[in-house]
Design an enzyme around this catalytic site. Structure first.
Site: not given
Ligand code: 13P
Length: 230
Positions: A79, A98, A100, A161
């Protein structure tokens, strides 16, 4: 010779790692998902792609130029474009988180943002927390959609996402991540009780004004304290 600049870069890399680990410890990131970045001058420091936070060393953190170039030993988070574009569109922002996290992501998978069901929604800077339209992870389109959803805000959800929180400091971005996840969980529960009854935009604007005044007051207080102790 170890210069001051190198010492501070080392500290900044350590701060990224401790933030990433604390997000993991609090259950806000699952497995290797999520990423954290910090603006350092014209460059950004970001977590590497697909690495376990527990084993991260300062030298694993990737440095990227404003042109998106890197000479670090690992590849940056997938990202990186999203992080870079946020920094270039928001000069006041120095950190991006960021995740999830479960409740925020559950809402985002239904294409839902967080409306003004509770006054604390204003913590993200506006009368609601938007959900950016879906685009494939790691793409410029995802970066563009996110920047629109973050207009006048410090957080947004990402459809199918997860979520993004941004801040003047990494601590503020991490704290907002926790707040958004808490609000998402609360909103989810409120929806289970029936159609949420939302606060009016007049009331939310009052809240936003009070938050701004509170921030100014605590800044003035802080100045006073420093003045006394020096
Ligand atoms: P990365 O390990 O590349 O940071 O990806 C994790 C992720 O949350 C992608 O949205």
């Amino acid at each position: 010779m170890v210069t001051r600049k190198r010492i501070s870069l080392l500290q900044e890399r350590r701060i990224i790692i401790s933030t990433a680990r604390s997000l993991h410890a609090k259950g806000l990131v699952h497995g290797r998902e999520g990423n954290v970045s910090l603006r350092v001058g014209n460059n950004i420091l970001i977590t590497p792609t697909n690495m376990n936070y527990e084993t991260l060393e300062p030298s694993d953190i990737v440095s990227i130029t404003s042109m998106g170039r890197t000479s670090s030993k690992h590849s940056p988070s997938s990202e990186w474009q999203l992080h870079l574009d946020i920094f270039s569109s928001r000069s006041e922002i120095n950190a991006v988180v960021h995740t999830h996290s479960v409740s925020a992501t559950a809402l985002a998978c239904q294409g839902l943002g967080i409306p003004p069901f509770h006054y604390m929604v204003a913590l993200a800077g506006g009368t609601d927390i938007r959900c950016a339209p879906y685009a494939t992870f790691g793409t410029k389109t995802l970066a563009q959609n996110t920047i629109v959803a973050l207009k006048n805000r410090r957080a947004c959800l990402l459809a199918y996402h997860g979520m993004i929180a941004i801040g003047e400091t990494i601590d503020k971005a991490a704290e907002l991540t926790r707040e958004v996840e808490y609000l998402a969980e609360l909103y989810w529960r409120v929806r289970l009780l029936g159609k949420p009854k939302l606060l009016s935009s007049v009331e939310m604007k009052k809240t936003l004004r009070r938050f701004t005044t509170r921030k100014r007051q605590s800044m003035t207080k802080g100045k006073g304290k420093r003045g006394c102790s020096s």
